[in-house]
Enzyme design. Structure first.
Site, PDB file in Angstrom:
ATOM      1  N   GLN A   7      -9.655  -3.969   8.236  1.00  0.00           N
ATOM      2  CA  GLN A   7      -8.790  -3.470   9.303  1.00  0.00           C
ATOM      3  C   GLN A   7      -9.383  -2.240   9.984  1.00  0.00           C
ATOM      4  O   GLN A   7      -8.665  -1.423  10.558  1.00  0.00           O
ATOM      5  CB  GLN A   7      -7.402  -3.147   8.744  1.00  0.00           C
ATOM      6  CG  GLN A   7      -6.686  -4.363   8.170  1.00  0.00           C
ATOM      7  CD  GLN A   7      -5.268  -4.055   7.719  1.00  0.00           C
ATOM      8  OE1 GLN A   7      -4.403  -3.704   8.509  1.00  0.00           O
ATOM      9  NE2 GLN A   7      -5.028  -4.184   6.422  1.00  0.00           N
ATOM     10  N   LYS A  28       0.819  -1.210   0.000  1.00  0.00           N
ATOM     11  CA  LYS A  28       0.000   0.000   0.000  1.00  0.00           C
ATOM     12  C   LYS A  28       0.855   1.263   0.000  1.00  0.00           C
ATOM     13  O   LYS A  28       0.589   2.200  -0.768  1.00  0.00           O
ATOM     14  CB  LYS A  28      -0.900  -0.004   1.241  1.00  0.00           C
ATOM     15  CG  LYS A  28      -1.773   1.231   1.358  1.00  0.00           C
ATOM     16  CD  LYS A  28      -2.369   1.354   2.743  1.00  0.00           C
ATOM     17  CE  LYS A  28      -1.315   1.764   3.743  1.00  0.00           C
ATOM     18  NZ  LYS A  28      -1.873   2.150   5.044  1.00  0.00           N
ATOM     19  N   THR A  29       1.893   1.300   0.850  1.00  0.00           N
ATOM     20  CA  THR A  29       2.731   2.495   0.954  1.00  0.00           C
ATOM     21  C   THR A  29       3.427   2.790  -0.370  1.00  0.00           C
ATOM     22  O   THR A  29       3.560   3.943  -0.781  1.00  0.00           O
ATOM     23  CB  THR A  29       3.774   2.320   2.074  1.00  0.00           C
ATOM     24  OG1 THR A  29       3.095   2.034   3.306  1.00  0.00           O
ATOM     25  CG2 THR A  29       4.611   3.572   2.239  1.00  0.00           C
ATOM     26  N   ARG A  31       0.118  -9.061  11.429  1.00  0.00           N
ATOM     27  CA  ARG A  31       1.351  -8.326  11.762  1.00  0.00           C
ATOM     28  C   ARG A  31       2.567  -9.236  11.596  1.00  0.00           C
ATOM     29  O   ARG A  31       3.704  -8.764  11.568  1.00  0.00           O
ATOM     30  CB  ARG A  31       1.314  -7.820  13.202  1.00  0.00           C
ATOM     31  CG  ARG A  31       0.213  -6.833  13.591  1.00  0.00           C
ATOM     32  CD  ARG A  31       0.079  -5.686  12.648  1.00  0.00           C
ATOM     33  NE  ARG A  31      -0.899  -5.975  11.607  1.00  0.00           N
ATOM     34  CZ  ARG A  31      -1.028  -5.308  10.479  1.00  0.00           C
ATOM     35  NH1 ARG A  31      -0.198  -4.320  10.203  1.00  0.00           N
ATOM     36  NH2 ARG A  31      -1.962  -5.632   9.593  1.00  0.00           N
ATOM     37  N   ASP A  41      -5.292   8.236   3.260  1.00  0.00           N
ATOM     38  CA  ASP A  41      -4.823   6.907   3.657  1.00  0.00           C
ATOM     39  C   ASP A  41      -5.644   6.425   4.857  1.00  0.00           C
ATOM     40  O   ASP A  41      -6.222   7.230   5.589  1.00  0.00           O
ATOM     41  CB  ASP A  41      -3.340   6.988   4.017  1.00  0.00           C
ATOM     42  CG  ASP A  41      -2.720   5.610   4.240  1.00  0.00           C
ATOM     43  OD1 ASP A  41      -3.332   4.606   3.833  1.00  0.00           O
ATOM     44  OD2 ASP A  41      -1.616   5.556   4.811  1.00  0.00           O
ATOM     45  N   GLU A  42      -5.681   5.108   5.075  1.00  0.00           N
ATOM     46  CA  GLU A  42      -6.406   4.502   6.203  1.00  0.00           C
ATOM     47  C   GLU A  42      -7.838   5.029   6.281  1.00  0.00           C
ATOM     48  O   GLU A  42      -8.340   5.385   7.351  1.00  0.00           O
ATOM     49  CB  GLU A  42      -5.668   4.772   7.518  1.00  0.00           C
ATOM     50  CG  GLU A  42      -4.233   4.294   7.545  1.00  0.00           C
ATOM     51  CD  GLU A  42      -4.095   2.781   7.638  1.00  0.00           C
ATOM     52  OE1 GLU A  42      -5.125   2.095   7.669  1.00  0.00           O
ATOM     53  OE2 GLU A  42      -2.951   2.293   7.674  1.00  0.00           O
TER      54      GLU A  42
END
Length: 750
Positions: A259, A33-34, A614, A225-226
């Site tokens: 998420q 994603k980044t 994670r 983002d998010e």
């Protein structure tokens, strides 16, 4: 063609190159994603769009800095002019320019939670209200929730449902407290964190001097983002900027509904699930290839999340087919769980040569950390707990920061109250009360009121000395000497002498903390910021703002050689070679408070999904058959979430739970869940219940539930269609239950 596009897979490349119109990128965990965020912004810049016309809203300031650094490597130094940061930091930057249009000074103070709570307490006291009935923290949260839902004091006073709820909770004056709170903040030239959003919305809504048009023209491209973690107010502001007649609607949202774990902070998953209703022509790209984890971990995550009701369907996959199966530790007690996890860490270090910095223990609640700390100390494994007291929350740091805040904003009454008699200078509570009374009488700040108190003798001298000291510090700060002003105030205020009197290890540590703060101010004045431009502000006010907006995760040093202990909520966005998820038990993970609400249970499952994703290489789940809770040992069943993972993913194929499949009978949509055989909370009640209207249920009533029997309503929170009752059922093991009334089918017992 730009070279960096070759580094992307087909879907990533398509999302990067789709620059115009509404775009939604659903980014699974570890899906790059980044990289897509960074390259998409770089691609837009390389298409000739000036960086200052791009707004990128991220989850943390750290993420914004890293993104800007990466863009620089691709697009050059011009990336410094990109508008990037969190909602709060970017909007604070806007308000530093536009605040006078709303009647605030450009040097407004940002109140933290303690400041807000202190002000609420003072208002409760001034209104002669009983603090036992009016809990300051609850009132502060009530005000925060109202702001997050765009409910101003004027709207609050007209909202019958909210007023009814306050009466039920024996806090009918909440609306009046809210109104006074806003008035006092405005008079003090202060905004709390929620105001940084609310006041920007107000700025855009009122559009004085065409300020909304100014920022619509400035931000030609907006990226969030998010997005799954945005609240109602944040999305409302974004829509103000991009959704209007004639808009190019160049908005790109990036996130993952699976998420979404911050509803307790006001985040709403509906923003991402319903995005296409606001933008019907949205182009959607699903990043489903996971580059982080091995196949066993990825498939376990898929197994779990498929049990959620409403979601954007996707299938995460990875090319890393080799890997270790998931380890499950079945422990008799929580103490044994702590010991076995410590032993497992030693095995990971010795057998697989995994560094401490690549190992993490995750838990549902911060209180679980104690047992792991004890056992890690016994085997001499260094660790760090995240979620404790952060640097900027330490008393000695907050004391000096209060002096600095008052230098920058003389109207900051909360800062004034904290420092006027610290270190002690003979100004007692009665004298402070007289200053406050005089300030209220003259409608001025507490600092200004000093000159009108008429105090004489030692008290008058102390007040005048304090006033002269603050005036000199303001002069130094105004001439660009932020560090000089801070250093002077540290020495002349008596803080330095006060702290240095304590020669214990703790006392020396407090001095070191303050010196570190002063060093930070000096570095801030001298550093070459990645986003520096001709308008870079190196004033003391700018430094204080940067500190007010810092988060604990911004300071997380991922290279440090210690095992990390943190709650799952804190681990969002991080990754480790080895992850242990502890306490995977019914009523703990998922939390007992989620059991009566399908939406909350879905969020608990998303939280578990975040926990297991994670891990890169090693994943361990642990549970204890017995755990102390409130001083009493409680027996526990393994979590349903373990059972939702296909047994082939585990080192052992043994079934972890005896179970039977049941349906939700009372709580909303029909769907399958697992509960243990002989569930302790089930009791025989009347076979037929006549549900009462949920709107008629209020605090203090006795109600009947099909499964739990009769119970007393202790409290009710939430708004009209989302009212949640806390009900005490005396005949079940976990008597206090939170139940959403619109689903509960409760019968009122006269």
């Amino acid at each position: 063609m730009i070279d960096f596009l070759k580094e992307l897979n087909d879907v990533q490349r398509a999302a990067t190159m789709q620059t115009d119109g509404p775009v939604m990128v659903i980014a699974g965990p570890g899906s790059g994603k980044t990289r897509v965020l960074t390259y998409r912004l770089a691609y837009i810049i390389n298409q000739g769009v000036p960086p200052r016309n791009i707004l990128a809203l991220t989850f943390t300031n750290k993420a914004a800095r890293e993104m800007t650094e990466r863009i620089q490597h691709v697009a050059g130094d011009q990336a410094r002019h990109l508008w990037s940061g969190t909602f709060h930091s970017v909007f604070a930057r806007i308000l530093r320019v536009e605040a006078p249009k709303l009647g605030y000074p450009t040097s407004f103070t940002i109140y933290d939670t303690d400041d807000s709570k202190s002000l609420v307490s003072e208002i409760i006291k001034s209104m002669n209200l009983n603090p036992k009935d009016y809990n300051a923290n609850l009132i502060r949260n009530r005000i925060s929730n109202a702001k997050s839902n765009l409910i101003t004091p004027a709207l609050y006073e007209k909202d019958a449902a909210l007023l009814d709820q306050d009466r039920f909770n024996k806090m009918p004056a909440t609306a009046a407290i809210y109104k006074k709170y806003m008035e006092r903040c405005h008079a003090a030239g202060a905004m709390d964190f929620d105001d940084l959003l609310l006041q920007v919305y107000r700025l855009f809504q009122e559009n004085k001097d065409g300020v909304l048009d100014k920022y619509r023209n400035l931000f030609r491209y907006v990226m969030v983002d998010e997005f799954q973690d945005t609240n109602y107010l944040q999305y409302a502001i974004v829509k103000k900027m991009v959704l209007y007649p004639g808009s190019p609607r160049n908005i790109c949202i990036v996130g993952d509904d699976a998420q979404s774990i911050y509803s307790f902070r006001g985040a709403t998953i509906r923003n991402i699930l319903d995005f296409e209703q606001d933008f019907p022509d949205v182009r959607t790209f699903k990043l489903e290839q996971n580059y982080r984890s091995t196949d066993f971990i990825v498939q376990a995550a898929n197994d779990v999340i498929t049990h959620n009701a409403r979601q954007i369907r996707k299938e995460i996959w990875t090319e890393q087919k080799e890997g270790h199966k998931i380890k499950v530790l079945r422990c008799a007690t929580d103490s044994e769980e702590g010991r076995r996890i410590a032993d497992h860490i030693i095995e990971l270090k010795n057998r697989y040569h995994i560094r401490n910095g690549e190992i993490c223990i995750l838990y549902r609640t911060n209180a679980q950390s104690r047992i792991f700390e004890e056992h890690l100390r016994k085997v001499n494994i260094p660790y760090k707990v995240y979620g404790g007291l952060s640097f900027y929350q330490r008393k000695e740091v907050k004391d000096l920061m209060a002096y600095l805040r008052l230098i920058v904003n003389p109207k900051d009454n909360e800062a004034f109250k904290r420092i006027i008699n610290y270190p002690k200078r003979g100004i007692g509570d009665s004298s402070i009360d007289r200053i406050i009374e005089k300030a209220n009488e003259l409608s001025c700040s507490y600092l200004e009121a000093i000159a009108h108190t008429g105090a004489s003798g030692r008290l008058g001298q102390s007040l005048q000395d304090f006033l002269r000291m603050m005036t000199e510090a303001q002069r130094l700060a105004a001439t660009g000497g932020a560090y000089e002003a801070a250093n002077m105030i540290f020495k002349t205020s008596g803080l330095s002498a006060e702290l240095k009197q304590d020669i214990t290890k703790e006392g020396l540590s407090r001095v070191e903390n303050v010196m570190s703060l002063l060093d930070g101010i000096k570095e801030f004045m001298e550093e070459d910021d990645l986003q520096e431009n001709e308008n870079t502000d190196r004033s003391l006010a700018s430094y204080i703002q940067s500190v007010a907006l810092v988060t604990e995760l911004d300071d997380l040093n991922e290279e440090a050689e210690h095992v990390t202990l943190m709650s799952v909520h804190s681990a969002k966005g991080l990754e480790f070679d080895a992850v242990m998820v502890a306490g995977v038990e019914e009523n703990l993970f998922p939390s007992y408070m989620s059991m009566s609400d399908p939406d909350q249970l879905d969020e608990e499952r998303r939280l578990f999904y975040v926990a297991i994703t994670r891990a890169r290489k090693h994943l361990c789940l642990s549970y204890a058959g017995s755990r102390y809770q409130f001083g009493t040992p409680r027996s526990n069943e393994p979590s349903r979430f373990i059972d939702e993972i296909d047994s082939s993913r585990f080192e052992s194929d043994q079934s972890f739970r005896s179970r039977q499949q049941v349906l939700w009978e009372d709580e909303g949509p029909k769907k399958s869940v697992y509960v243990p055989n002989k569930p302790k909370f089930v009791q025989q009640t009347a076979s037929v219940i006549t549900p009462s209207n949920p709107k008629d249920i209020s605090q203090g009533m006795t109600v009947l539930h099909q499964k739990f029997g009769s119970g007393k309503v202790l409290s009710i929170e939430g708004t009209t269609d989302n009212r949640i009752a806390t009900i005490y059922f005396k005949d079940i093991d976990e008597p206090n239950r939170k139940i959403m009334l619109k689903f509960a089918k409760l019968q009122i017992i006269p």
